[in-house]
Structure formats: structure tokens, C-alpha cells
Design a protein around this motif. Sequence first.
Motif, mmCIF file in Angstrom:
data_model
loop_
_atom_site.group_PDB
_atom_site.id
_atom_site.type_symbol
_atom_site.label_atom_id
_atom_site.label_comp_id
_atom_site.label_asym_id
_atom_site.label_seq_id
_atom_site.Cartn_x
_atom_site.Cartn_y
_atom_site.Cartn_z
ATOM 1 N N LYS A 188 5.719 4.265 5.332
ATOM 2 C CA LYS A 188 6.312 3.614 6.513
ATOM 3 C C LYS A 188 7.793 3.332 6.305
ATOM 4 O O LYS A 188 8.618 3.632 7.178
ATOM 5 C CB LYS A 188 5.548 2.313 6.787
ATOM 6 N N THR A 195 0.831 -1.202 0.000
ATOM 7 C CA THR A 195 0.000 0.000 0.000
ATOM 8 C C THR A 195 0.868 1.256 0.000
ATOM 9 O O THR A 195 2.073 1.206 0.286
ATOM 10 C CB THR A 195 -0.920 0.019 1.235
ATOM 11 N N GLU A 223 -3.415 -3.095 9.165
ATOM 12 C CA GLU A 223 -4.127 -3.036 7.889
ATOM 13 C C GLU A 223 -3.923 -4.331 7.101
ATOM 14 O O GLU A 223 -4.868 -4.879 6.520
ATOM 15 C CB GLU A 223 -3.637 -1.854 7.057
ATOM 16 N N TYR A 224 -2.678 -4.815 7.066
ATOM 17 C CA TYR A 224 -2.406 -6.063 6.357
ATOM 18 C C TYR A 224 -3.125 -7.239 7.023
ATOM 19 O O TYR A 224 -3.633 -8.133 6.344
ATOM 20 C CB TYR A 224 -0.901 -6.334 6.317
ATOM 21 N N THR A 239 0.193 -0.091 9.623
ATOM 22 C CA THR A 239 0.191 -0.837 8.366
ATOM 23 C C THR A 239 0.122 -2.341 8.626
ATOM 24 O O THR A 239 -0.489 -3.079 7.846
ATOM 25 C CB THR A 239 1.446 -0.526 7.523
ATOM 26 N N ALA A 254 2.313 1.861 3.353
ATOM 27 C CA ALA A 254 3.460 0.994 3.629
ATOM 28 C C ALA A 254 4.742 1.587 3.048
ATOM 29 O O ALA A 254 5.821 1.465 3.637
ATOM 30 C CB ALA A 254 3.219 -0.405 3.056
#
Length: 205
Positions: free
Chosen positions: A137, A131, A190-191, A187, A134
Motif C-alpha cells: 500500500k 502486514t 484488515e487492521y 488494509t 500494508a
Amino acid sequence: MKHIPNLLTGLRLVLCLAMFAALVVITAGGQTVSAQIIIWLMRFTLAAFVIAAVTDFFDGWLARRWQVVSMAGAILDPIADKILVCGALLGLIALGAPEMLLFGGIILFREFAVSALREVLAPRGIKLPVTFLAKVKTTLQLVAITAMMIIWFWPAWNIDARIDHLKMGLDAAIILMGLAAVVTLWTGLEYGRAAMLALGEAQRK
């Protein structure tokens, strides 16, 4: 020219290993390594990390620009990213940087957890695409680690600075590490959510 992106990824892997080896010597050198060598290794560690971080941007950008995306690059690029970040974090933690214990631990846990999650999902044909957050990040991690290295390796730069200025620099580096850890954790969540949704959809089919 089509091989340049993969060559940059390979260079990043080599720099990662060299950087980690330098961190090991800095940490365990003690009385067996001269102060001058330690200072040189500190400079090398930062330079290797920064160069490797820059190649992280250019290899993917060039591959997309020249339309030479390869399977080898797709596999090696995330591996090189993980080795670069995790190697630097482990090295700084081994150096005794207390600021790295919490935030570094969060980042390491997330990176290994997501990698394990991908391994579990791969046999089921489920992919977790990278994403935008990410990518942000990763950038935050690289900037924060660079800032922490600059402060922790300060004697290597031969620059006089007041204690309060160094304290301000360390505080700024800690804030960056904290921000990187928060975004990294987010993140990861989210994953995890995306994986659960994908598994649920696969079971309904």
C-alpha cells in the motif's frame, strides 16, 4: 554506521517539511512569487518527495540488515511515512487537483483512522503489526503521488507534449491513485478486523 538508518529517517522528516513548505508557496504564491521561482519549487517538490520515498525503503532495510533496529527508529519511521504521504496529498488537493479529492480523501481518512486505532489499543497492550499488504500500500501511494506530481508540475520540465499525451498520462496517474486508495482502504479494514479480534480475545482472558 548504526546511526545511518535513523539519520535517513531524520532526513526524510526534513524533506517532508521542506516539500510541504514548497507546496504552500506554489499554492499561495500568486502574484508575489515569480514564475521562475514557482517552476524551481515544483522541481524541488518532486525531487524532495522522490528522495524521501527512497529513504523510506533504505532506512528500514539497513536497520534490519545491520541489526540496529532502535526504539527511536521504530517510532519515527511510521511518523515520517504518514507526514510524507499526507503532506503531499494535502498539498496536491490545495493546488486544486480534482482527481485527488476522492482518492486522497480515502487515503487520508484511513491513515488517521488506523493511527487513532493504534493509540486506543496501545494502553491495552495490543499491537497491530505491519502486514505485507500494508507495505505494498505504501509503495503504491508513493508511486501514484509521484506520477500525479509529474503531470501536475508538467510546465516545470520544459518538455513539449501533445494534449492527448498529457491526458493519457493523467489518466494513468488517476488509475494508480485509485488502485492505491482501494488497497489503502482494504488494509484499513484488515487492521480494523484484527483490532476487533484482539479486543475480543483480551476480554475473554
